[in-house]
Design a protein around this motif. Structure first.
Motif, PDB file in Angstrom:
ATOM      1  N   GLY A   1     -14.581   2.469   4.626  1.00  0.00           N
ATOM      2  CA  GLY A   1     -15.043   1.252   4.115  1.00  0.00           C
ATOM      3  C   GLY A   1     -15.354   0.453   5.387  1.00  0.00           C
ATOM      4  N   LYS A   2     -15.301  -1.030   5.173  1.00  0.00           N
ATOM      5  CA  LYS A   2     -15.291  -1.891   6.520  1.00  0.00           C
ATOM      6  C   LYS A   2     -14.628  -3.122   6.200  1.00  0.00           C
TER       7      LYS A   2
ATOM      8  N   GLN B   1     -11.607  -3.319   3.510  1.00  0.00           N
ATOM      9  CA  GLN B   1     -10.531  -2.508   3.797  1.00  0.00           C
ATOM     10  C   GLN B   1      -9.887  -2.382   5.084  1.00  0.00           C
ATOM     11  N   PRO B   2      -8.755  -3.088   5.122  1.00  0.00           N
ATOM     12  CA  PRO B   2      -8.171  -3.668   6.296  1.00  0.00           C
ATOM     13  C   PRO B   2      -7.813  -2.772   7.500  1.00  0.00           C
ATOM     14  N   GLY B   3      -7.596  -1.450   7.052  1.00  0.00           N
ATOM     15  CA  GLY B   3      -7.370  -0.521   8.362  1.00  0.00           C
ATOM     16  C   GLY B   3      -8.835   0.196   8.924  1.00  0.00           C
TER      17      GLY B   3
ATOM     18  N   ALA C   1      -8.143   6.143   5.858  1.00  0.00           N
ATOM     19  CA  ALA C   1      -9.057   5.769   7.089  1.00  0.00           C
ATOM     20  C   ALA C   1      -9.403   4.030   6.783  1.00  0.00           C
ATOM     21  N   GLY C   2      -8.804   3.399   5.926  1.00  0.00           N
ATOM     22  CA  GLY C   2      -9.384   1.786   5.963  1.00  0.00           C
ATOM     23  C   GLY C   2      -8.777   1.187   4.583  1.00  0.00           C
ATOM     24  N   PHE C   3      -8.798   1.855   3.405  1.00  0.00           N
ATOM     25  CA  PHE C   3      -8.395   1.206   2.225  1.00  0.00           C
ATOM     26  C   PHE C   3      -6.864   0.899   2.566  1.00  0.00           C
TER      27      PHE C   3
ATOM     28  N   PHE D   1      -2.554   4.293   8.746  1.00  0.00           N
ATOM     29  CA  PHE D   1      -4.176   4.431   8.994  1.00  0.00           C
ATOM     30  C   PHE D   1      -4.395   5.401  10.124  1.00  0.00           C
ATOM     31  N   GLY D   2      -5.325   6.230   9.925  1.00  0.00           N
ATOM     32  CA  GLY D   2      -5.936   7.066  10.741  1.00  0.00           C
ATOM     33  C   GLY D   2      -6.732   8.192  10.504  1.00  0.00           C
TER      34      GLY D   2
END
Length: 668
Positions: free
Chosen positions: A337-338, A350-352, A581-583, A604-605
């Motif tokens: 996401g973003k 998506q904070p990460g 990866a983001g959520f 996150f990674g």
């Protein structure tokens, strides 16, 4: 868990009944049944965006504020001819009493005349909002409370407007906000509201702000079309529908094919979806061209566009290694996401994602990456179409350099009556149309988003967990044929990818569909899949070599903490969930640890993969620290260190599960 086909049918009936009841009720007394956060707002909205004040803003009762002050002004800098990527400053002046509930929205397109809402009055029931006209008809792209500027609330910046006997008796206050703006092709406006997100009213609005070149070719990204490494597809977005070109290599050129999609392509069920109504934004035109005559594992430069509308910057890209060659370096993850690059709120964040995007950019810029795989839940636009532009802009620095291969997820595809296996409203009515348009993969056909591709020593089989995978379905038969016909002397490794996992220690609705496991897991064992990668659950988890929830072989750890799985005597696939990866991350419970779960990390990674014909090595990289937090490899040569599961179980006989899965292996 019951068969999803049955449970989904039950859910569908209940979902339709609830929406029909709420939307057909004309009595105001039914509103007491709704949570306060969604009264007068979108009910269906909550299913795919979760609940927050901003996310349920659509169709709010809207009017001019009673306490308007003639001196209130809104100024935007710059106020015209915006570049493609710019920060604008929005300044509010002439405020007598700054308030916490004052906020500014960025709205596109800049024609949010509430008088036009009457044309859509019949659709208001879609949100559970039965308010009187006029309403907020355009969902803001992003918004910020004026309290983001402390000077505003504290009235640090004062201007005296009226004096009495030399003393100031009327003071005006001001404040400023910065908005990150990208070229979304349509004019934008900034609207200053009072009343917060719950009871917004308009104080003042800016004039329309235009982009310097709405037709500018932007957001290019690459993908492979086959396993040769000699052709690459580049896809980009423009406001221009005329074909454009990609210029590459030593004077070569290809003309683009142009496509787009409209509101009519979006899907609704009993009630209109966001994509069909208030979340819609014109996507412009999507251009795609295939660059041929390339060499695998080589660098080329290119640019795309035309003389009439402009060209992209020239950039360098790398082709992947051809299938059958030896060495491959790739990155893989799901659920990215973003997030905004300013202090704004958006409908879904998506904070990460930004930390992962930064790390991926550095990885690709190092020149050590051949390709990237993103296995589902791509942008999380979920029916708010402008968010695809923001996502494409964020990934462009690395997705334009190497092949960016994708798999479809629930937030791209699922919706009631759309043909998805799952009928949750997760795509917001998009139903795969934007995803397949922005990310043309070498699939089996329209709305058949499964494919395979070979790079170096690895054969990747990539499926859709959202389309019918049941035994004897079209996708099932394709999976069987694809994996059964691999030349393992050419590509000895087989990696299987899809969005929803077969194994996870995280509880959740539809985290694991046992019917999916029952139908598809036997194919993995039958075709000696080495590694199965999935997303959907938002953390990292690695298993033993597992089949039917039983460990068939265990890895051996060396002195460096690298775990080795020896597939010389194949027993079962290794599974890994990589949806981190983001959520917002899912944590693990320590109440019960499955014996097949060997490593669990909630950070996150992404995963860095390296494959030769003799081994594959994988590293989980923490995106924020760039540290390697898990490292495992799979080999196929004989090893006297190989120990089968019976030896492991004998060695650890009598040891409690919590002792076997030590704290070193679990990070929450």
């Amino acid at each position: 868990m019951e068969s999803c086909h049955y449970s989904c049918c039950v859910f569908k009936v209940l979902f339709i009944f609830l929406i029909f009841f709420l939307s057909s009720s004309s009595s105001p007394c039914f509103s007491w049944m709704l949570p306060p956060s969604i009264i007068n707002s979108t009910l269906e909205h909550s299913g795919y965006t979760l609940i927050s004040d901003f996310r349920v803003l659509s169709r709010r009762l809207l009017s001019d504020c009673d306490d308007q002050t003639p001196s209130t002004q809104i100024n935007v800098t710059p106020n015209s001819n915006l570049s493609d990527d710019v920060y604008v400053t929005v300044t509010i002046t002439g405020i007598l009493v700054p308030e916490e509930h004052h906020w500014v929205a960025m709205i596109s397109s800049a024609n949010s005349d509430v008088s036009k809402c009457a044309l859509n009055e019949v659709l208001y029931a879609e949100t559970g909002d039965l308010s009187k006209l006029p309403l907020l008809c355009h969902y803001p792209v992003k918004a910020q409370y004026m309290s983001n500027d402390p000077d505003y609330i504290n009235c640090t910046k004062k201007e005296c407007k009226e004096y009495d006997n030399g003393s100031c008796v009327v003071t005006n206050c001001s404040g400023s906000l910065r908005f990150h703006v990208i070229n979304i092709r349509t004019d934008i406006e900034f609207v200053f509201f009072a009343g917060g997100f719950d009871t917004p009213c308009v104080l003042t609005r800016s004039n329309p702000v235009n982009f310097s070149n709405p037709k500018q070719p932007l957001y290019g990204h690459l993908s492979s079309i086959d396993s040769t490494g000699t052709s690459m597809r580049v896809t980009w977005v423009s406001g221009d529908k005329a074909p454009q070109q990609v210029q590459y290599g030593d004077g070569k050129m290809q003309t683009s094919e142009v496509t787009t999609f409209s509101q009519d392509d979006m899907i609704s069920a009993v009630l209109p979806s966001p994509a069909k109504d208030f979340g819609w934004h014109d996507p412009g035109y999507i251009h795609s061209a295939v660059m041929t005559g390339l060499q695998p594992s080589s660098a080329f430069s290119c640019r795309y566009g035309s003389d009439s509308v402009g060209w992209s910057d020239r950039f360098l890209f790398w082709t992947p290694p051809a299938g059958g060659s030896d060495e491959l370096n790739f990155l893989v993850y799901g659920d990215m996401g973003k997030a905004p690059r300013d202090a704004s709120v958006e409908h879904y964040i998506q904070p990460g994602s930004l930390s992962v995007i930064g790390a991926l950019t550095d990885e690709v810029n190092s020149g050590k990456v051949d390709s990237i795989f993103h296995i589902g839940d791509i942008s999380y636009a979920t029916g708010f179409l402008v968010e695809w532009d923001f996502f494409l802009q964020l990934i462009s620095p690395f997705a334009s350099r190497v092949a960016y291969m994708t798999a479809i997820g629930n937030h791209e595809r699922d919706y009631v009556d759309s043909g998805s296996v799952y009928i949750t409203p997760d795509s917001g009515g998009e139903c795969g149309v934007p995803y397949e348009t922005y990310f043309p993969m070498p699939t089996q056909g329209k709305d058949k988003p499964w494919y395979s591709i070979e790079q170096a020593s690895v054969h990747f089989t990539i499926i859709s967990t959202e389309h019918d995978w049941s035994e004897n379905s079209e996708q099932y038969e394709w999976m069987k044929k694809d994996m059964a016909t691999i030349d393992r002397s050419k590509t000895p490794w087989l990696i299987f990818m899809g969005h929803r996992p077969m194994y996870t220690s995280t509880d959740g609705v539809f985290s694991v569909d046992k019917k999916f496991v029952e139908d598809v897991e036997p194919l993995l064992l039958e075709n000696t899949v080495d590694l199965a990668l999935f997303g959907h659950v938002h953390n990292y988890e690695r298993t033993c070599a597992v089949n039917q929830e039983e460990c068939k072989a265990m890895p051996i750890a060396d002195e460096n903490g690298i775990y080795t799985y020896d597939n010389s005597n194949y027993s079962a696939p290794v599974h890994a969930v990589i949806g981190m990866a983001g959520f917002t991350l899912d944590n693990f419970t320590t109440d019960h640890v499955n014996t097949w779960s060997l490593r669990r990390i909630s950070k996150f990674g992404y995963v860095r993969g390296h494959a030769t014909k003799e081994e594959m090595n994988f590293e989980f990289v923490n995106a924020e620290t760039r540290e390697i937090e898990d490292n495992f490899r799979i080999i196929k040569k004989q090893s006297d260190k190989f120990v089968d599961v019976s030896q492991i179980m004998s060695r650890f006989a009598g040891m409690a599960v919590d002792e076997f899965n030590t704290e070193k292996d679990v990070e929450l």
